[in-house]
Scaffold this motif. Structure first.
Motif, PDB file in Angstrom:
ATOM      1  N   THR A 176      91.240 -63.374  38.485  1.00  0.00           N
ATOM      2  CA  THR A 176      92.181 -63.643  39.575  1.00  0.00           C
ATOM      3  C   THR A 176      92.708 -62.344  40.182  1.00  0.00           C
ATOM      4  O   THR A 176      92.978 -62.289  41.383  1.00  0.00           O
ATOM      5  N   ASP A 177      92.854 -61.296  39.376  1.00  0.00           N
ATOM      6  CA  ASP A 177      93.237 -59.989  39.923  1.00  0.00           C
ATOM      7  C   ASP A 177      92.164 -59.473  40.886  1.00  0.00           C
ATOM      8  O   ASP A 177      92.480 -58.884  41.925  1.00  0.00           O
ATOM      9  N   GLU A 178      90.903 -59.698  40.534  1.00  0.00           N
ATOM     10  CA  GLU A 178      89.795 -59.299  41.403  1.00  0.00           C
ATOM     11  C   GLU A 178      89.844 -60.088  42.711  1.00  0.00           C
ATOM     12  O   GLU A 178      89.664 -59.524  43.796  1.00  0.00           O
ATOM     13  N   TRP A 179      90.115 -61.385  42.621  1.00  0.00           N
ATOM     14  CA  TRP A 179      90.230 -62.195  43.839  1.00  0.00           C
ATOM     15  C   TRP A 179      91.399 -61.733  44.699  1.00  0.00           C
ATOM     16  O   TRP A 179      91.281 -61.624  45.915  1.00  0.00           O
ATOM     17  N   LYS A 180      92.529 -61.455  44.057  1.00  0.00           N
ATOM     18  CA  LYS A 180      93.702 -61.001  44.810  1.00  0.00           C
ATOM     19  C   LYS A 180      93.426 -59.669  45.509  1.00  0.00           C
ATOM     20  O   LYS A 180      93.891 -59.432  46.622  1.00  0.00           O
ATOM     21  N   LYS A 181      92.670 -58.824  44.850  1.00  0.00           N
ATOM     22  CA  LYS A 181      92.343 -57.512  45.425  1.00  0.00           C
ATOM     23  C   LYS A 181      91.602 -57.661  46.747  1.00  0.00           C
ATOM     24  O   LYS A 181      91.722 -56.810  47.644  1.00  0.00           O
ATOM     25  N   HIS A 182      90.871 -58.752  46.884  1.00  0.00           N
ATOM     26  CA  HIS A 182      90.116 -59.007  48.115  1.00  0.00           C
ATOM     27  C   HIS A 182      90.872 -59.921  49.078  1.00  0.00           C
ATOM     28  O   HIS A 182      90.290 -60.405  50.065  1.00  0.00           O
ATOM     29  N   GLY A 183      92.152 -60.162  48.798  1.00  0.00           N
ATOM     30  CA  GLY A 183      92.991 -60.902  49.726  1.00  0.00           C
ATOM     31  C   GLY A 183      92.978 -62.406  49.584  1.00  0.00           C
ATOM     32  O   GLY A 183      93.552 -63.113  50.421  1.00  0.00           O
ATOM     33  N   LEU A 184      92.353 -62.927  48.523  1.00  0.00           N
ATOM     34  CA  LEU A 184      92.364 -64.376  48.320  1.00  0.00           C
ATOM     35  C   LEU A 184      93.738 -64.822  47.833  1.00  0.00           C
ATOM     36  O   LEU A 184      94.451 -64.069  47.174  1.00  0.00           O
ATOM     37  N   LYS A 185      94.086 -66.064  48.146  1.00  0.00           N
ATOM     38  CA  LYS A 185      95.420 -66.575  47.841  1.00  0.00           C
ATOM     39  C   LYS A 185      95.366 -67.618  46.725  1.00  0.00           C
ATOM     40  O   LYS A 185      94.412 -68.399  46.627  1.00  0.00           O
ATOM     41  N   GLU A 186      96.427 -67.604  45.911  1.00  0.00           N
ATOM     42  CA  GLU A 186      96.568 -68.635  44.900  1.00  0.00           C
ATOM     43  C   GLU A 186      96.729 -69.982  45.595  1.00  0.00           C
ATOM     44  O   GLU A 186      97.298 -70.074  46.673  1.00  0.00           O
ATOM     45  N   GLY A 187      96.240 -71.016  44.966  1.00  0.00           N
ATOM     46  CA  GLY A 187      96.313 -72.332  45.568  1.00  0.00           C
ATOM     47  C   GLY A 187      94.930 -72.835  45.901  1.00  0.00           C
ATOM     48  O   GLY A 187      94.046 -72.864  45.051  1.00  0.00           O
ATOM     49  N   ILE A 188      94.711 -73.179  47.165  1.00  0.00           N
ATOM     50  CA  ILE A 188      93.466 -73.836  47.549  1.00  0.00           C
ATOM     51  C   ILE A 188      92.244 -72.951  47.335  1.00  0.00           C
ATOM     52  O   ILE A 188      91.190 -73.427  46.887  1.00  0.00           O
ATOM     53  N   GLN A 189      92.338 -71.641  47.635  1.00  0.00           N
ATOM     54  CA  GLN A 189      91.171 -70.779  47.479  1.00  0.00           C
ATOM     55  C   GLN A 189      90.820 -70.582  46.012  1.00  0.00           C
ATOM     56  O   GLN A 189      89.646 -70.669  45.618  1.00  0.00           O
ATOM     57  N   PHE A 190      91.829 -70.307  45.179  1.00  0.00           N
ATOM     58  CA  PHE A 190      91.574 -70.147  43.747  1.00  0.00           C
ATOM     59  C   PHE A 190      91.039 -71.450  43.159  1.00  0.00           C
ATOM     60  O   PHE A 190      90.114 -71.449  42.341  1.00  0.00           O
ATOM     61  N   ALA A 191      91.640 -72.584  43.561  1.00  0.00           N
ATOM     62  CA  ALA A 191      91.225 -73.883  43.032  1.00  0.00           C
ATOM     63  C   ALA A 191      89.783 -74.197  43.424  1.00  0.00           C
ATOM     64  O   ALA A 191      89.008 -74.728  42.617  1.00  0.00           O
ATOM     65  N   THR A 192      89.414 -73.861  44.661  1.00  0.00           N
ATOM     66  CA  THR A 192      88.055 -74.123  45.133  1.00  0.00           C
ATOM     67  C   THR A 192      87.033 -73.327  44.334  1.00  0.00           C
ATOM     68  O   THR A 192      86.022 -73.873  43.876  1.00  0.00           O
ATOM     69  N   LEU A 193      87.302 -72.052  44.148  1.00  0.00           N
ATOM     70  CA  LEU A 193      86.377 -71.207  43.398  1.00  0.00           C
ATOM     71  C   LEU A 193      86.294 -71.626  41.935  1.00  0.00           C
ATOM     72  O   LEU A 193      85.219 -71.618  41.331  1.00  0.00           O
ATOM     73  N   THR A 194      87.436 -72.017  41.374  1.00  0.00           N
ATOM     74  CA  THR A 194      87.446 -72.467  39.981  1.00  0.00           C
ATOM     75  C   THR A 194      86.631 -73.734  39.819  1.00  0.00           C
ATOM     76  O   THR A 194      85.873 -73.881  38.852  1.00  0.00           O
ATOM     77  N   ASP A 195      86.760 -74.659  40.772  1.00  0.00           N
ATOM     78  CA  ASP A 195      85.967 -75.886  40.727  1.00  0.00           C
ATOM     79  C   ASP A 195      84.478 -75.579  40.828  1.00  0.00           C
ATOM     80  O   ASP A 195      83.652 -76.229  40.174  1.00  0.00           O
ATOM     81  N   ILE A 196      84.125 -74.612  41.660  1.00  0.00           N
ATOM     82  CA  ILE A 196      82.719 -74.219  41.803  1.00  0.00           C
ATOM     83  C   ILE A 196      82.194 -73.665  40.481  1.00  0.00           C
ATOM     84  O   ILE A 196      81.066 -73.979  40.055  1.00  0.00           O
TER      85      ILE A 196
END
Length: 288
Positions: A156-176
């Motif tokens: 999640t730190d890596e995702w945040k570094k690229h500007g992704l947001k907690e919530g729908i984006q994190f949930a979508t990637l986690t589901d994938i």
């Protein structure tokens, strides 16, 4: 407000709390506190009557009361009245209860423990280990679970570094990630294990945890080396990382003749004497 929702226990009763990282203080559910102090069969109604009385008296407590989202009994997040420690101390004076003083001491201890953990993160790990032990998990499982938390944070730190947001984006990637390596989305995985609001990873076997860690670690490593430019790139990285875990799962299942994905949950074999509603970490890892 940076929110971290947790359940605290006072005399075997649950009190929902939210940690405000910016203000560095806890906010407590007023209804939960009222339930503890009054033992009312309808704490919501008790608080409604008390709130009206305080309004008539011109108390500022009602106007400064915060409405924050907290998990309800159905697992969904709803806004509920919350107060910080200082505000609750003032509210408690309006509620006649022999538990008032013990509860004040308990609140002070909750705050001290959090501040101590901020100064020494190892205390957070020790607390989590002890709470998992109290819930009946084995030492081997606990070690895997704590490692999974570390790997999840790195991803999640890596995702945040690229500007992704907690919530729908994190949930979508986690589901994938789940769907790719395990063949199930988070919701499908929970349903398969007979879970409702319980934390999915708290109900994974060692093998499931290890393969999920492999999927998330691989996704993080691929992201670091590919410099994703948009969300579609992150989706592809999630698929690629989770495919590595999927291949490992398929090979293990072929060698052993046993399915890695199991309906076993904390109540049925991962630990013993575990409260099905209990969870050490209430942050939703499928969203965060």
């Amino acid at each position: 407000m940076a929110e971290n929702t947790q359940i605290k226990i006072f005399e075997e009763k649950r009190v929902r709390t939210i940690w405000d990282a910016e203000q560095e203080e806890w906010y407590f559910s007023v209804v939960d506190v009222v339930a503890v102090l009054t033992e009312s069969i309808n704490p919501n109604n008790y608080w409604k009557v008390l709130k009206n009385r305080l309004k008539k008296e011109g108390s500022q407590l009602v106007t400064i009361c915060n409405q924050l989202k907290m998990p309800s009994s159905d697992g969904k997040m709803y806004k509920t009245d919350c107060m910080n420690t200082e505000q609750l101390f003032r509210l408690i004076q309006s509620i006649p209860s022999p538990k008032a003083e013990p509860f004040k001491l308990w609140m002070a201890q909750v705050g001290k423990e959090r501040l101590d953990e901020m100064q020494d993160p190892e205390l957070t790990i020790n607390r989590a280990m002890q709470e998992y032990k109290n819930l009946g998990y084995s030492d081997n499982w606990i070690n895997q679970r704590l490692k999974s938390i570390e790997i999840r944070k790195e991803l999640t730190d890596e995702w945040k570094k690229h500007g992704l947001k907690e919530g729908i984006q994190f949930a979508t990637l986690t589901d994938i990630i789940y769907k790719t390596w395990a063949g199930k989305t988070s919701k499908e995985y929970k349903e398969f294990k007979g879970l409702k609001k319980e934390n999915l990873r708290d109900n994974m076997t060692n093998k499931e945890l290890v393969l999920n860690m492999l999927a998330e670690l691989s996704t993080k490593e691929i992201s670091e080396n590919s410099s994703p430019q948009d969300f579609s790139d992150h989706i592809q990285n999630a698929v690629d990382g989770a495919t590595i875990a999927k291949n490992a799962r398929l090979e293990l299942e072929q060698k052993t003749g046993k399915s890695v994905i199991t309906p076993l949950n904390a109540r049925e074999g991962i630990g013993q004497n575990i409260d099905p509603k209990a969870s050490v970490l209430l942050e939703n890892e499928e969203e965060m």
